[in-house]
Design a protein around this motif. Structure first.
Motif, mmCIF file in Angstrom:
data_model
loop_
_atom_site.group_PDB
_atom_site.id
_atom_site.type_symbol
_atom_site.label_atom_id
_atom_site.label_comp_id
_atom_site.label_asym_id
_atom_site.label_seq_id
_atom_site.Cartn_x
_atom_site.Cartn_y
_atom_site.Cartn_z
ATOM 1 N N LYS A 189 0.993 -1.185 0.049
ATOM 2 C CA LYS A 189 0.007 0.101 0.019
ATOM 3 C C LYS A 189 0.850 1.306 0.117
ATOM 4 C CE LYS A 189 -4.128 -1.540 2.425
ATOM 5 N NZ LYS A 189 -5.011 -1.278 3.551
ATOM 6 N N GLU A 190 2.030 1.072 0.663
ATOM 7 C CA GLU A 190 2.773 2.470 0.985
ATOM 8 C C GLU A 190 3.636 2.829 -0.089
ATOM 9 O OE1 GLU A 190 1.427 0.588 4.588
ATOM 10 O OE2 GLU A 190 2.563 -0.185 3.051
ATOM 11 N N VAL A 191 4.454 1.851 -0.678
ATOM 12 C CA VAL A 191 5.367 2.154 -1.645
ATOM 13 C C VAL A 191 5.436 1.441 -3.295
ATOM 14 C CG1 VAL A 191 7.073 2.707 0.093
ATOM 15 C CG2 VAL A 191 7.003 0.417 -0.540
ATOM 16 N N GLY A 192 4.177 0.791 -3.221
ATOM 17 C CA GLY A 192 3.942 0.204 -4.498
ATOM 18 C C GLY A 192 4.873 -1.476 -4.436
ATOM 19 N N GLY A 205 -9.250 -14.298 15.573
ATOM 20 C CA GLY A 205 -9.218 -14.611 13.926
ATOM 21 C C GLY A 205 -8.844 -13.669 13.034
ATOM 22 N N VAL A 206 -8.780 -12.393 13.583
ATOM 23 C CA VAL A 206 -8.343 -11.239 12.862
ATOM 24 C C VAL A 206 -6.930 -11.286 12.470
ATOM 25 C CG1 VAL A 206 -7.963 -8.507 12.685
ATOM 26 C CG2 VAL A 206 -9.794 -9.733 13.899
ATOM 27 N N LEU A 207 -6.779 -11.214 11.156
ATOM 28 C CA LEU A 207 -5.496 -11.424 10.582
ATOM 29 C C LEU A 207 -4.651 -10.182 9.946
ATOM 30 C CD1 LEU A 207 -3.409 -13.891 9.767
ATOM 31 C CD2 LEU A 207 -4.282 -13.801 7.617
ATOM 32 N N THR A 208 -3.474 -9.779 10.475
ATOM 33 C CA THR A 208 -2.668 -8.770 9.804
ATOM 34 C C THR A 208 -1.481 -9.168 8.936
ATOM 35 O OG1 THR A 208 -1.327 -8.364 11.783
ATOM 36 C CG2 THR A 208 -3.722 -7.031 11.601
ATOM 37 N N LEU A 209 -1.284 -8.467 8.031
ATOM 38 C CA LEU A 209 -0.078 -8.859 7.007
ATOM 39 C C LEU A 209 0.757 -7.778 7.085
ATOM 40 C CD1 LEU A 209 -2.426 -10.323 4.120
ATOM 41 C CD2 LEU A 209 -1.346 -11.430 6.242
ATOM 42 N N ALA A 210 2.248 -8.179 7.130
ATOM 43 C CA ALA A 210 3.110 -6.701 6.959
ATOM 44 C C ALA A 210 4.321 -7.792 6.231
ATOM 45 C CB ALA A 210 3.575 -6.180 8.293
ATOM 46 N N ILE A 211 4.991 -6.844 5.320
ATOM 47 C CA ILE A 211 6.253 -7.156 4.571
ATOM 48 C C ILE A 211 7.231 -6.185 4.704
ATOM 49 C CG2 ILE A 211 5.434 -6.265 2.408
ATOM 50 C CD1 ILE A 211 6.112 -8.961 1.459
ATOM 51 N N THR A 212 8.525 -6.646 4.458
ATOM 52 C CA THR A 212 9.746 -5.787 4.643
ATOM 53 C C THR A 212 10.774 -6.237 3.879
ATOM 54 O OG1 THR A 212 11.040 -4.200 6.183
ATOM 55 C CG2 THR A 212 10.687 -6.606 6.878
ATOM 56 N N LEU A 267 0.092 -5.109 2.941
ATOM 57 C CA LEU A 267 -0.345 -5.541 1.607
ATOM 58 C C LEU A 267 -1.811 -5.203 1.344
ATOM 59 C CD1 LEU A 267 1.050 -9.230 2.418
ATOM 60 C CD2 LEU A 267 1.865 -7.735 0.696
ATOM 61 N N PRO A 268 -2.097 -4.855 0.058
ATOM 62 C CA PRO A 268 -3.396 -4.361 -0.264
ATOM 63 C C PRO A 268 -4.551 -5.377 0.203
ATOM 64 C CG PRO A 268 -1.723 -4.723 -2.238
ATOM 65 C CD PRO A 268 -1.012 -5.484 -1.027
ATOM 66 N N GLY A 269 -5.676 -4.685 0.648
ATOM 67 C CA GLY A 269 -6.707 -5.547 1.104
ATOM 68 C C GLY A 269 -6.833 -5.146 2.623
ATOM 69 N N GLU A 270 -7.952 -5.589 2.972
ATOM 70 C CA GLU A 270 -8.167 -5.252 4.707
ATOM 71 C C GLU A 270 -9.267 -6.241 5.163
ATOM 72 O OE1 GLU A 270 -10.895 -1.579 4.227
ATOM 73 O OE2 GLU A 270 -8.962 -1.378 3.772
ATOM 74 N N ASN A 271 -9.180 -6.256 6.436
ATOM 75 C CA ASN A 271 -10.239 -6.966 7.194
ATOM 76 C C ASN A 271 -10.150 -8.395 6.799
ATOM 77 O OD1 ASN A 271 -11.718 -4.626 8.200
ATOM 78 N ND2 ASN A 271 -12.914 -4.468 6.270
ATOM 79 N N TYR A 272 -9.019 -8.825 6.937
ATOM 80 C CA TYR A 272 -8.657 -10.342 6.935
ATOM 81 C C TYR A 272 -9.157 -11.048 8.080
ATOM 82 C CZ TYR A 272 -5.840 -9.069 3.015
ATOM 83 O OH TYR A 272 -5.228 -8.295 1.824
ATOM 84 N N HIS A 273 -9.979 -11.984 7.924
ATOM 85 C CA HIS A 273 -10.158 -12.974 9.140
ATOM 86 C C HIS A 273 -10.375 -14.318 8.960
ATOM 87 C CE1 HIS A 273 -13.183 -14.163 12.369
ATOM 88 N NE2 HIS A 273 -12.782 -13.096 12.966
ATOM 89 N N LEU A 274 -9.889 -15.012 9.783
ATOM 90 C CA LEU A 274 -10.012 -16.624 9.662
ATOM 91 C C LEU A 274 -10.928 -17.092 10.494
ATOM 92 C CD1 LEU A 274 -5.881 -17.185 10.155
ATOM 93 C CD2 LEU A 274 -7.340 -17.210 8.105
ATOM 94 N N HIS A 275 -11.776 -18.103 10.016
ATOM 95 C CA HIS A 275 -12.722 -18.493 10.365
ATOM 96 C C HIS A 275 -12.402 -19.408 11.958
ATOM 97 C CE1 HIS A 275 -16.573 -20.623 11.112
ATOM 98 N NE2 HIS A 275 -16.021 -21.762 11.267
ATOM 99 N N ASP A 276 -11.241 -19.966 11.795
ATOM 100 C CA ASP A 276 -10.727 -20.708 12.796
ATOM 101 C C ASP A 276 -9.004 -20.247 12.952
ATOM 102 O OD1 ASP A 276 -9.267 -22.285 14.678
ATOM 103 O OD2 ASP A 276 -10.832 -24.196 14.073
ATOM 104 N N PRO A 277 -8.775 -19.590 14.065
ATOM 105 C CA PRO A 277 -7.518 -19.098 14.152
ATOM 106 C C PRO A 277 -6.490 -20.185 14.187
ATOM 107 C CG PRO A 277 -8.912 -18.092 15.837
ATOM 108 C CD PRO A 277 -9.638 -19.194 15.387
ATOM 109 N N ARG A 278 -6.785 -21.587 14.433
ATOM 110 C CA ARG A 278 -5.766 -22.354 14.307
ATOM 111 C C ARG A 278 -5.539 -22.613 12.723
ATOM 112 N NH1 ARG A 278 -9.330 -27.085 17.020
ATOM 113 N NH2 ARG A 278 -10.842 -26.128 15.697
#
Length: 80
Positions: free
Chosen positions: A17-20, A36-43, A53-64
């Motif tokens: 999102k920030e730098v292409g 189950g709320v999932l956050t994604l980050a990359i470096t 990463l693009p997108g939002e509101n990632y949610h896993l039905h089962d955190p396992r």
């Protein structure tokens, strides 16, 4: 809350999102909350600044499922 991290090489790049697009040796970090709320980050490997990463509101039905989803994301991003 659980955090997973993987290092991989992205030849063609990964959109942020920030730098292409960023490419090369990257680290993916996924964090899954107890509900189950999932956050994604990359470096870039060894860098201090993290991007989202693009997108939002990632949610896993089962955190396992966090481990499996993290491995799948890493494999797909590595093929990019």
């Amino acid at each position: 809350m659980e955090t997973k991290s993987s290092i991989f090489h992205a030849t063609h790049g990964v959109m942020t999102k920030e730098v292409g697009v960023i490419s090369g040796d990257l680290e993916l970090r996924t964090t899954c909350s107890d509900n189950g709320v999932l956050t994604l980050a990359i470096t870039y490997v060894g860098a201090e600044e993290w991007y989202t990463l693009p997108g939002e509101n990632y949610h896993l039905h089962d955190p396992r499922d966090h481990e499996v989803v993290h491995r799948m994301l890493t494999a797909v991003l590595e093929r990019s």
